[in-house]
Design a protein around this motif. Structure first.
Motif, PDB file in Angstrom:
ATOM      1  N   THR A  84       0.844  -1.472  -0.417  1.00  0.00           N
ATOM      2  CA  THR A  84      -0.277   0.315  -0.127  1.00  0.00           C
ATOM      3  C   THR A  84       0.909   1.025  -0.212  1.00  0.00           C
ATOM      4  O   THR A  84       0.768   1.907  -1.346  1.00  0.00           O
ATOM      5  CB  THR A  84      -0.693  -0.068   1.561  1.00  0.00           C
ATOM      6  OG1 THR A  84      -2.094  -1.373   0.239  1.00  0.00           O
ATOM      7  CG2 THR A  84      -1.515   1.400   0.764  1.00  0.00           C
ATOM      8  N   VAL A  85       1.581   1.406   0.980  1.00  0.00           N
ATOM      9  CA  VAL A  85       2.945   2.425   0.805  1.00  0.00           C
ATOM     10  C   VAL A  85       3.387   2.928  -0.413  1.00  0.00           C
ATOM     11  O   VAL A  85       3.719   3.593  -0.936  1.00  0.00           O
ATOM     12  CB  VAL A  85       3.557   2.196   2.308  1.00  0.00           C
ATOM     13  CG1 VAL A  85       2.461   2.313   3.675  1.00  0.00           C
ATOM     14  CG2 VAL A  85       4.274   1.420   2.629  1.00  0.00           C
ATOM     15  N   THR A  86       4.063   1.931  -1.007  1.00  0.00           N
ATOM     16  CA  THR A  86       4.809   1.684  -2.304  1.00  0.00           C
ATOM     17  C   THR A  86       3.931   1.945  -3.030  1.00  0.00           C
ATOM     18  O   THR A  86       4.283   2.998  -4.051  1.00  0.00           O
ATOM     19  CB  THR A  86       5.168   0.130  -2.267  1.00  0.00           C
ATOM     20  OG1 THR A  86       6.044   0.505  -0.896  1.00  0.00           O
ATOM     21  CG2 THR A  86       6.639   1.211  -3.623  1.00  0.00           C
ATOM     22  N   LYS A  87       2.916   1.636  -3.219  1.00  0.00           N
ATOM     23  CA  LYS A  87       1.980   2.509  -4.604  1.00  0.00           C
ATOM     24  C   LYS A  87       1.457   4.438  -4.116  1.00  0.00           C
ATOM     25  O   LYS A  87       2.176   4.817  -5.580  1.00  0.00           O
ATOM     26  CB  LYS A  87       0.842   1.620  -4.255  1.00  0.00           C
ATOM     27  CG  LYS A  87       0.880   0.192  -4.990  1.00  0.00           C
ATOM     28  CD  LYS A  87      -0.049  -0.616  -5.449  1.00  0.00           C
ATOM     29  CE  LYS A  87      -0.244  -1.887  -6.212  1.00  0.00           C
ATOM     30  NZ  LYS A  87      -1.541  -2.909  -5.751  1.00  0.00           N
ATOM     31  N   GLY A 267       3.368  -2.288  -7.178  1.00  0.00           N
ATOM     32  CA  GLY A 267       3.259  -1.664  -8.399  1.00  0.00           C
ATOM     33  C   GLY A 267       4.342  -1.044  -8.651  1.00  0.00           C
ATOM     34  O   GLY A 267       4.634   0.133  -9.501  1.00  0.00           O
ATOM     35  N   LEU A 268       5.664  -2.087  -9.068  1.00  0.00           N
ATOM     36  CA  LEU A 268       7.250  -1.759  -9.357  1.00  0.00           C
ATOM     37  C   LEU A 268       7.588  -2.925 -10.528  1.00  0.00           C
ATOM     38  O   LEU A 268       6.529  -3.703 -10.794  1.00  0.00           O
ATOM     39  CB  LEU A 268       7.654  -1.435  -8.507  1.00  0.00           C
ATOM     40  CG  LEU A 268       8.105  -0.977  -6.943  1.00  0.00           C
ATOM     41  CD1 LEU A 268       9.104  -2.013  -6.210  1.00  0.00           C
ATOM     42  CD2 LEU A 268       8.342   0.679  -7.617  1.00  0.00           C
ATOM     43  N   ALA A 269       8.324  -2.811 -11.467  1.00  0.00           N
ATOM     44  CA  ALA A 269       8.762  -3.549 -12.256  1.00  0.00           C
ATOM     45  C   ALA A 269       9.158  -4.867 -11.681  1.00  0.00           C
ATOM     46  O   ALA A 269      10.001  -4.618 -10.988  1.00  0.00           O
ATOM     47  CB  ALA A 269       9.993  -2.540 -13.342  1.00  0.00           C
ATOM     48  N   GLU A 270       9.150  -5.492 -12.810  1.00  0.00           N
ATOM     49  CA  GLU A 270       9.836  -6.652 -12.536  1.00  0.00           C
ATOM     50  C   GLU A 270      11.169  -6.644 -12.770  1.00  0.00           C
ATOM     51  O   GLU A 270      11.518  -6.654 -13.655  1.00  0.00           O
ATOM     52  CB  GLU A 270       8.824  -7.983 -13.581  1.00  0.00           C
ATOM     53  CG  GLU A 270       9.071  -9.470 -13.553  1.00  0.00           C
ATOM     54  CD  GLU A 270       9.517 -10.149 -14.108  1.00  0.00           C
ATOM     55  OE1 GLU A 270       9.924 -11.260 -15.061  1.00  0.00           O
ATOM     56  OE2 GLU A 270       8.182  -9.407 -15.469  1.00  0.00           O
ATOM     57  N   GLY A 271      11.328  -7.877 -11.988  1.00  0.00           N
ATOM     58  CA  GLY A 271      13.159  -7.301 -12.143  1.00  0.00           C
ATOM     59  C   GLY A 271      14.053  -6.313 -11.777  1.00  0.00           C
ATOM     60  O   GLY A 271      15.559  -6.045 -11.574  1.00  0.00           O
ATOM     61  N   THR A 272      13.294  -5.413 -11.237  1.00  0.00           N
ATOM     62  CA  THR A 272      13.760  -4.000 -10.151  1.00  0.00           C
ATOM     63  C   THR A 272      15.163  -4.398  -8.995  1.00  0.00           C
ATOM     64  O   THR A 272      14.163  -5.626  -8.815  1.00  0.00           O
ATOM     65  CB  THR A 272      13.333  -3.378  -9.454  1.00  0.00           C
ATOM     66  OG1 THR A 272      12.158  -3.121 -10.165  1.00  0.00           O
ATOM     67  CG2 THR A 272      13.479  -1.924  -8.647  1.00  0.00           C
ATOM     68  N   ALA A 273      16.112  -4.671  -9.116  1.00  0.00           N
ATOM     69  CA  ALA A 273      16.980  -4.749  -7.368  1.00  0.00           C
ATOM     70  C   ALA A 273      15.716  -4.354  -6.513  1.00  0.00           C
ATOM     71  O   ALA A 273      15.550  -3.774  -6.144  1.00  0.00           O
ATOM     72  CB  ALA A 273      18.335  -4.079  -7.669  1.00  0.00           C
ATOM     73  N   VAL A 274      16.727  -5.734  -5.589  1.00  0.00           N
ATOM     74  CA  VAL A 274      16.554  -6.398  -4.343  1.00  0.00           C
ATOM     75  C   VAL A 274      17.314  -6.606  -3.551  1.00  0.00           C
ATOM     76  O   VAL A 274      18.222  -7.379  -3.851  1.00  0.00           O
ATOM     77  CB  VAL A 274      15.179  -7.076  -3.779  1.00  0.00           C
ATOM     78  CG1 VAL A 274      14.886  -7.146  -2.520  1.00  0.00           C
ATOM     79  CG2 VAL A 274      13.902  -7.018  -4.623  1.00  0.00           C
ATOM     80  N   ALA A 275      17.611  -5.611  -2.988  1.00  0.00           N
ATOM     81  CA  ALA A 275      18.375  -5.384  -1.591  1.00  0.00           C
ATOM     82  C   ALA A 275      18.911  -6.260  -0.361  1.00  0.00           C
ATOM     83  O   ALA A 275      17.702  -6.214  -0.033  1.00  0.00           O
ATOM     84  CB  ALA A 275      19.118  -4.323  -1.013  1.00  0.00           C
ATOM     85  N   ALA A 276      20.084  -6.865   0.134  1.00  0.00           N
ATOM     86  CA  ALA A 276      19.798  -7.555   0.747  1.00  0.00           C
ATOM     87  C   ALA A 276      19.891  -6.691   2.256  1.00  0.00           C
ATOM     88  O   ALA A 276      20.272  -5.057   2.113  1.00  0.00           O
ATOM     89  CB  ALA A 276      21.137  -8.207   1.784  1.00  0.00           C
ATOM     90  N   SER A 277      19.014  -7.015   3.235  1.00  0.00           N
ATOM     91  CA  SER A 277      18.756  -6.385   3.993  1.00  0.00           C
ATOM     92  C   SER A 277      18.431  -5.440   5.223  1.00  0.00           C
ATOM     93  O   SER A 277      20.760  -6.717   5.511  1.00  0.00           O
ATOM     94  CB  SER A 277      17.049  -6.289   4.633  1.00  0.00           C
ATOM     95  OG  SER A 277      17.000  -7.593   4.918  1.00  0.00           O
ATOM     96  N   LEU A 278      18.938  -5.019   6.197  1.00  0.00           N
ATOM     97  CA  LEU A 278      19.377  -4.389   7.200  1.00  0.00           C
ATOM     98  C   LEU A 278      18.146  -4.479   8.395  1.00  0.00           C
ATOM     99  O   LEU A 278      16.593  -4.148   8.016  1.00  0.00           O
ATOM    100  CB  LEU A 278      20.091  -3.317   7.824  1.00  0.00           C
ATOM    101  CG  LEU A 278      20.806  -2.800   6.461  1.00  0.00           C
ATOM    102  CD1 LEU A 278      21.150  -1.286   6.689  1.00  0.00           C
ATOM    103  CD2 LEU A 278      21.940  -3.464   7.351  1.00  0.00           C
ATOM    104  N   ILE A 279      18.900  -4.633   9.611  1.00  0.00           N
ATOM    105  CA  ILE A 279      16.893  -4.174  10.522  1.00  0.00           C
ATOM    106  C   ILE A 279      17.206  -2.880  10.576  1.00  0.00           C
ATOM    107  O   ILE A 279      17.871  -2.497  10.594  1.00  0.00           O
ATOM    108  CB  ILE A 279      18.097  -4.524  12.032  1.00  0.00           C
ATOM    109  CG1 ILE A 279      18.654  -6.318  12.323  1.00  0.00           C
ATOM    110  CG2 ILE A 279      16.879  -4.277  13.562  1.00  0.00           C
ATOM    111  CD1 ILE A 279      19.060  -7.261  12.760  1.00  0.00           C
TER     112      ILE A 279
END
Length: 571
Positions: A84-87, A267-279
């Motif tokens: 919801t918030v990303t869109k 609501g983003l494009a397929e294949g958009t880079a996703v990062a290894a996360s953080l606390i």
């Protein structure tokens, strides 16, 4: 129709060209989405390549408290809020300009079965509630037994494991929900890792939560002997598939980016880079600690980044200090290698209840309804009103001196650092029969001072162990409160740097996305380029003697509480 003069027509054309140019430049910028899952809400920001937040949205998430010290959430509820918030934040730019996505979250424990469906972490069998929250203390007896082993891995968590870490919670589930949960579980995720899995379909884990909350070693991996010693040998038997056997540095690109399903959800494009996360707290540290300080006449200007302490203060507070070599600090978590900034060791102090404690003290006071009414009438939030009320009653004295005979020990939810004592309780010394708005303002002030004194306690412990810290960098919700910030400056005697973007945690999450996209060569480069300094708050050294005395009383409160406990144990 009104005819325009030549001058008006010229201005209109000039204006339109300028507007089109601004829109064109906006479209040429690269953008990154940062998603922060906090204790009570999910927030997202669209951040440009210069670290400016151009759009922001938040949404509350549910918390269940089925019994004391049990706090639970829903991974379905949290993912829906993320979508919801990303869109909302991406509406004003072309999706093609969004180059990367980064997540941060609380270090809560998510449980799913072998088909990745939610599993109940409660006696009620309510599968929707499949998260044991970070602040859940149900595993107190389990953590006592784990600490009783004195295993060598405990040296990397300050010598004492916290009940807020994951091994005691895993052990609690095995002992209390063996058939309904433990034996059916397919995966145990730290919440930041669950989100990157949900986005990419890849079960790889980030080094950050594994090192900080699960006892993983960057050099040696998992220690089989620890898990066997505490009774969780079944995790060893499946080569740690359930808790992670593929590990990535924070900011590394996960899999092939967004899956088609996740891309549609967000609501983003397929294949958009996703990062290894953080606390979440580590993302806040990332968002502030690397900013360029040249020209601000700060003591850390010509010193390495290791001279800075990031304090992320929200519901709870975390104190992040980094070093070139490992420093072992009693009662302080770490040292963790590359858990926040690649190549540096991290020590993490903390206070389990700060914003939550201030809310608890203020909202529980008998004068709170009066405060609410007067704050509403003056169109202020309750804390701005309390700050102005303190200015009215202080007369000629510095505002901090109002608590000369009112003292608070702030561990209403136990001490995380540097005493690492879950059994400590809150204390207030100096109460009277008066219950008006003045008294509410005073206990509010004394509570803020107690939190700042706790930060000084952590800071002095870090420095006595070998850290050399000259400047504090504050971010998080409490950093918006000028009284909270000034008390931290006065009580620690250190200048405080506030980020240009108040929501530094979201900038930190976006920095991860920027790194995953390949637009920056390293996390350090992204930190310097995207982190920006805002306000600087200097300590008032004229009040040093008063706060030294307050600190002396502060330490006595803990000493006395332990004496009282020893007396009562003699019954």
């Amino acid at each position: 129709m009104v005819a325009q003069s030549k001058e008006q027509m010229h201005f209109s054309a000039f204006y339109m060209r300028g507007l089109l140019k601004m829109q064109s430049e906006k479209q040429l910028l690269n953008y990154y989405v940062g998603i922060d899952v906090g204790t009570a809400s999910v927030r997202a920001a669209l951040v440009d390549q210069f670290g400016t937040i151009v759009a922001h949205s938040d949404q509350p998430i549910q918390i269940w408290e089925p019994q004391p010290d049990h706090y639970e959430q829903s991974s379905d509820d949290i993912w829906a809020a993320c979508c919801t918030v990303t869109k909302k934040v991406i509406q004003q730019v072309e999706v093609a300009r969004i180059r990367g996505l980064g997540f941060d979250a609380t270090c809560s424990l998510v449980v799913v079965d072998k088909q990745f469906q939610p599993l109940a972490v409660n006696y009620e069998g309510e599968c929707r509630r499949n998260i044991i929250m970070w602040m859940d203390h149900r595993a107190a007896s389990q953590v006592d037994r784990i600490n009783g082993t004195q295993h060598s891995v405990l040296s990397y968590v300050g010598g004492v494991m916290s009940v807020e870490m994951q091994p005691p919670k895993l052990l609690w589930m095995k002992e209390n929900l063996r058939e309904s949960c433990w034996e059916k579980a397919g995966y145990f995720f730290d919440l930041p890792d669950f989100l990157s899995w949900k986005a990419t379909g890849v079960t790889a884990r980030s080094l950050c939560p594994l090192v900080c909350k699960w006892t993983y070693s960057p050099e040696k991996g998992w220690d089989d002997s620890f898990w066997k010693m505490i009774g969780l040998e079944d995790l060893v038997a499946d080569t740690y598939e359930k808790i992670g056997n593929q590990v990535l540095f924070p900011g590394a690109s996960v899999g092939n980016g967004l899956t088609p399903e996740a891309a549609k959800d967000l609501g983003l494009a397929e294949g958009t880079a996703v990062a290894a996360s953080l606390i979440d707290a580590h993302a806040g540290g990332l968002g502030v600690i690397g900013a360029d300080v040249k020209g601000y006449n700060l003591p850390c200007e010509n010193q390495p980044v290791t001279s800075r302490l990031a304090v992320i203060c929200g519901t709870s507070s975390c104190h992040m200090g980094i070093s070139d070599a490992p420093i072992f600090v009693p009662g302080v978590w770490g040292p963790y290698y590359s858990a926040m900034v690649p190549g540096f060791w991290l020590n993490e102090g903390g206070q389990s209840a700060t914003g939550k404690l201030i809310d608890h003290v203020v909202r529980g006071h008998v004068a709170f309804p009066e405060l609410q009414a007067k704050a509403a009438a003056s169109a202020q939030n309750i804390y701005a009103y309390l700050n102005s009320h303190l200015d009215l009653i202080k007369k000629s004295l510095p505002v901090g001196f109002l608590t000369v005979d009112l003292h608070v020990w702030p561990d209403f939810h136990g001490n995380r650092s540097p005493l690492a004592d879950l059994t400590l309780k809150g204390m207030v010394v100096g109460l009277t029969l008066y219950q008006g708005l003045d008294e509410l303002a005073l206990i509010y002030l004394a509570t803020i001072q107690a939190i700042a004194l706790g930060t000084r306690h952590i800071l002095e412990t870090l420095q006595s162990a070998g850290h050399h810290i000259s400047t504090l960098f504050l971010c998080g919700g409490l950093s918006k409160n000028p009284l909270f910030v000034q008390m931290h400056a006065d009580i620690t005697g250190k200048p405080i740097v506030l980020s240009k973007e108040v929501e530094s945690v979201l900038v930190g999450a976006a920095i991860l996305g920027a790194c995953a996209s390949g637009d920056f060569a390293s996390v350090q480069e992204a930190m310097e380029r995207m982190g920006k300094i805002g306000k600087i708050v200097q300590p008032d050294h004229r009040d040093k003697r008063f706060y030294d005395k307050k600190y002396e009383v502060f330490l006595k409160l803990a000493e006395h509480q332990r004496e009282y406990k020893a007396i009562m144990q003699g019954i």
